[in-house]
Each structure stands twice: as structure tokens, then as C-alpha cells.
Design an enzyme around this catalytic site. Structure first.
Site, mmCIF file in Angstrom:
data_model
loop_
_atom_site.group_PDB
_atom_site.id
_atom_site.type_symbol
_atom_site.label_atom_id
_atom_site.label_comp_id
_atom_site.label_asym_id
_atom_site.label_seq_id
_atom_site.Cartn_x
_atom_site.Cartn_y
_atom_site.Cartn_z
ATOM 1 N N CYS A 1 -11.270 3.914 -0.550
ATOM 2 C CA CYS A 1 -10.330 3.976 -0.742
ATOM 3 C C CYS A 1 -10.032 3.734 0.724
ATOM 4 C CB CYS A 1 -10.222 5.028 -0.386
ATOM 5 S SG CYS A 1 -7.873 5.812 0.251
ATOM 6 N N CYS B 1 -4.262 -1.087 -2.536
ATOM 7 C CA CYS B 1 -4.616 0.426 -2.354
ATOM 8 C C CYS B 1 -5.156 0.704 -3.553
ATOM 9 C CB CYS B 1 -3.345 1.051 -2.663
ATOM 10 S SG CYS B 1 -3.034 2.702 -3.332
ATOM 11 N N HIS C 1 -8.367 4.038 4.017
ATOM 12 C CA HIS C 1 -8.773 4.837 4.521
ATOM 13 C C HIS C 1 -10.336 4.848 5.097
ATOM 14 C CE1 HIS C 1 -4.564 6.075 3.410
ATOM 15 N NE2 HIS C 1 -4.203 6.652 4.870
ATOM 16 N N GLU D 1 -5.011 9.988 8.867
ATOM 17 C CA GLU D 1 -3.759 10.152 8.799
ATOM 18 C C GLU D 1 -3.677 10.868 10.730
ATOM 19 O OE1 GLU D 1 -1.101 9.947 6.501
ATOM 20 O OE2 GLU D 1 -2.190 8.208 5.458
ATOM 21 N N ASP E 1 0.785 -0.914 -0.208
ATOM 22 C CA ASP E 1 -0.195 -0.028 -0.013
ATOM 23 C C ASP E 1 0.977 1.087 0.345
ATOM 24 O OD1 ASP E 1 -2.444 1.812 0.096
ATOM 25 O OD2 ASP E 1 -1.726 2.088 2.142
ATOM 26 N N SER E 2 0.390 2.217 -0.075
ATOM 27 C CA SER E 2 1.638 3.737 -0.634
ATOM 28 C C SER E 2 1.360 4.158 1.646
ATOM 29 C CB SER E 2 0.081 4.537 -0.888
ATOM 30 O OG SER E 2 -1.041 4.662 0.088
#
Lengths: 259, 259
Positions: A179, A69, A181, A147, A6-7
Site C-alpha cells: 500500500c 494505488c 501509505h 493520514e 491514487d485514492s
């Protein structure tokens, strides 16, 4: 091993779902925190990074690669399949299949700028069912908010309301959280988009897809003595907040290894 | 040439100030959009990137390097001075000098997590004047908000109010905008921190500092026929929004070159 990249830390929601679905399978994860985020960058750059990350995982012994991702899945999957001999699993198709199964016809998609610009979700959704109406919305501020740990703040709720406004107007009945997140914002998204709207979490759909794939193609085998605590979590840059997010996602103390 | 680098587009506020102060000096700029942002990353990673960026600029003919990024200035300046023979100008010292000149004793600093964690501003401020009271606040969401163009939105104002709350309570009389994106939020910061608080924009202070430096050390020379339109703006990744922000900062049509 199952390789996952993942990023950054968002893809750990996918890794966590895979650990729960396949607890005795060895996993190696790479979070590219040094170059995070991907979702605001170009397809060419994201593809370069995806190739480097996959090379790292193959060197560590990965026999299957999961692109955890949505941005990289949207723009780099075909290129990875050309460059690597191991099977490549992405997060778009499983979410699309699940959405097509539950929807009554109106599907919303939220994601990063790169994901929405690629049109990967609407393309695959209308391929599954040409009658589907698909509405997309790029939500570039959601990743930074997650984040920062602002998953309960009033500002986050206001920003979500703004992002979801048009999708609500279009009366979607199903929403793909495009996404990795976004599952961490599920509790704020559900009341704002409407209680009856199905939320599709690509993490769970991808873990189920990988499980089915490994039954049919046992390129990685179960190891009875292996537990999730044995899995290896690498990152290209270390930070306190990454370790904190990881610990929150896995609900155990996480040691992130330098890649 | 004058070489300038930044993690992305924010440093263009510094480049713009340099163009206005030194219109006949050739400039080459590198915005590392492919790896942006720096402010959430570790000192070690930021230093690696700063070395690569400086190498690029020296290869293009830079005879002086301006680190137009507070995060990189905070953590990488000493290392760059060891690695490169050209003079290295950073954005911290000029802002600190200006703040020390105008303050009545209570200075606030806002910046990215990397900048605030480094404590570079308070260290230099109290070195200038040990009697100064310095209060710092990391504001990690401001860069993403600026990059999304949310510079007038209600959500941005609320987030700013939250970030500035403690600094206001400490009754600061001077506020250093310790990130090159923040001058684009000046119009929202001033009314929230108080009309009488001096806002220090490192871009202007750095441009004046560079001008003075070049008078004393003419490592780059004025070229009467050169105009700002001749300057070269490179980026490590291209995006529509980068071009838009650049055009807004420079108030002319900007063509960003692939690095």
C-alpha cells in the site's frame, strides 16, 4: 504527460519516486480524496472510480497512466486496459519482480482489505516462482494512522506489532509494503519485522519500471526545461491535512489543485 | 416513509433507536459506504453527498429525512432545507438539548474532524445557555477502529485515553458522543472519562425528537401491520463487514440492498 492516480495522498510516494527517476518528464496527478479510502471498498466500486480517474487524466493529456494505488492496481488493471488506449502501469508487478529477485523463499505481503482479498500479490508471486511461500495480512488501520500523522506514536507501534505477528512467526525474509501509505511507516516496520527482512517499496520499483518502459516506448518525451515544480497535482477534495502530507512527501511546498 | 441516511453503517445506531421508538413506521435507510467516511472530508463535498442521498430517499418515498450522521448534520442541514420540501431532522439539536438539560456547566464534545471543525455543537450549546463551558476534541481514528470491530482491544483503549485526556482535565460533567459510531464504544468511554460523566447518545435523543415531531406533524403515518423487519436498508457499496456491523447493531440478520 505521465498520468498518475491514487485514492488520495498515499500515491504521492509513487509520484515522488517518479519525479526523482524522471525529473524532466511532465506529470499530472489525481488524488481522489473525495472518495478515499478505496482499500475498504468492493472491487466493482474501485473499478468504477479507476475508470473515472483515468478519464480525467487522459482529458488532461496523459499518454500513459500509472495506477499509484495497490487496491486499484489489484482489482481494476484489466478493465482499464480494455477501456483506454494508453498504456496502463500498475504497482503490483514491479514489486513482485523485485521481491522474487531478493527473497530466499518466504515472502510476506501487507496491504488494504481490498488488496489482500484480491490475492493479486500471491498469484503473481507464485507465477514468478511456484516454490515461493507467500503469507498475506490485511492491515486496514495503517492508512488512517498515517493520514492522522501518527507515524511515531506508541499506539501505531503496538498495532503494527499485532499486524506483523503472524508474518514474523512464518519467518518471512522479504516483505512487500503493498500500500502506498506504508513507506511512511518503514522506520517502524523494519525493527518490528526484523532487521534482516528486505522491505520492498512498490513506489521505487514502479518508478524504475516506468523509466524502462518509456525508454522502450517513448509515448511521453523528456522536456529539458521541465522541472518537478511544473507538475500538476489535482485532488477531488481539498483539506489542510492533505496539503501537509503532500509537503512532507515531496519536501517542498505543494499547491493541490481542485479537480 | 421515514428516510434516514448516513455516510455508512454508523447511522444504523440512529435507525435502530428509531425502530425501537417507532416500530410501526416504515423506514428506508441509505448508507453511503461507497464514499465513506465523510468526517475527514470538506463541507462542500459532504453537502454534495447529502443532497444526492436525500434525493435517493425522496425518490423512494421518504416524507421526512433524518440525517443520521453528525458530520453531514453539522455542515449540510441548511442546504438540505433549501433544496428539499420535506422536513429535515438532524442529530445535533436533540443531543444539545439533552446535554443542556443534564449538565452542571461543563460539556465535552467528541466527533470527526468535519464535525469539530464546523463548531456546530459549541455554537448550539452556548445558544441554549451562554454560561456553558464547552470543550471539543476531534477523534478521527475512532470510526476506523469501530469499523474494524476493535471495540474491546487494548490499542483502542489507549487511543481513547489519549483523545479524552484534555476533556478529563477540563472536568467535564457531560460528554456528547458526536458521531454515530461512538455509542459502540460507550463501554470503553465511560470508565475512561469517569463514571459520573453523563454520556449523551444522539441516536436516542434523535429518535425521541422524531417521535415528538411526527405526533405534531404526521407526515408519515403508523401502519399497524408494519414491523422493523419490513424496513429497507440500502447501501451504495456492499461488504461483508458492513453486514456484520449491521447485524450487531440490529441484533437480527440484516440484508443490505444495493442502492
Amino acid at each position: 504527460m505521465i498520468g498518475i492516480f491514487d485514492s488520495g495522498v498515499g500515491g504521492m510516494t509513487v509520484a515522488r519516486s517518479i519525479e526523482l527517476a524522471l525529473p524532466n518528464y511532465p506529470v499530472v496527478y489525481l488524488g481522489d480524496i473525495a472518495r478515499t479510502p478505496y482499500g475498504s471498498k468492493s472491487a466493482a466500486i474501485i473499478t468504477n472510480y479507476a475508470i473515472e480517474n483515468s478519464g480525467f487524466l487522459v482529458d488532461k493529456g496523459a499518454k500513459v497512466i500509472v495506477i499509484a494505488c495497490s487496491s486499484a492496481s489489484s482489482v481494476a488493471t484489466e478493465q482499464l486496459r480494455r477501456e483506454f488506449d494508453v498504456p496502463i502501469i500498475e504497482v503490483i508487478t514491479p514489486a513482485v519482480r523485485e521481491a522474487a529477485k531478493v527473497t530466499r523463499g518466504r515472502v510476506g505481503v501487507i496491504g488494504t482489505s481490498a488488496t489482500i482479498r484480491s490475492e493479486s500479490y500471491p498469484r503473481l508471486l507464485t507465477k514468478q516462482d511456484p516454490a515461493l511461500k507467500v503469507y498475506s495480512k490485511a492491515c486496514p488501520l495503517l492508512c488512517p494512522l498515517v493520514e492522522e500523522g501518527w507515524t511515531g506514536r506508541r499506539e501505531t507501534k503496538m498495532i503494527l506489532r499485532r499486524y506483523l505477528h503472524d508474518l514474523k512467526k512464518h519467518q518471512i525474509d522479504t516483505l512487500i509494503l503493498g500500500c502506498t501509505h506504508y513507506p511512511l511507516l518503514k522506520h517502524l516496520i523494519q525493527p518490528r519485522i526484523g532487521k534482516k527482512v528486505h522491505l520492498i517499496d512498490p513506489a521505487q520499483a514502479t518508478a524504475e519500471n516506468l523509466k524502462t518502459f518509456l525508454v522502450q516506448n517513448p509515448v511521453v518525451k523528456e522536456e529539458p526545461s521541465h522541472t518537478p515544480e511544473d507538475n500538476l497535482y489535482y485532488v477531488t477534495d481539498t483539506s489542510q491535512s492533505a496539503t501537509e502530507i503532500a509537503t512532507r512527501i515531496f519536501q517542498r511546498e505543494m499547491k493541490l489543485l481542485p479537480a
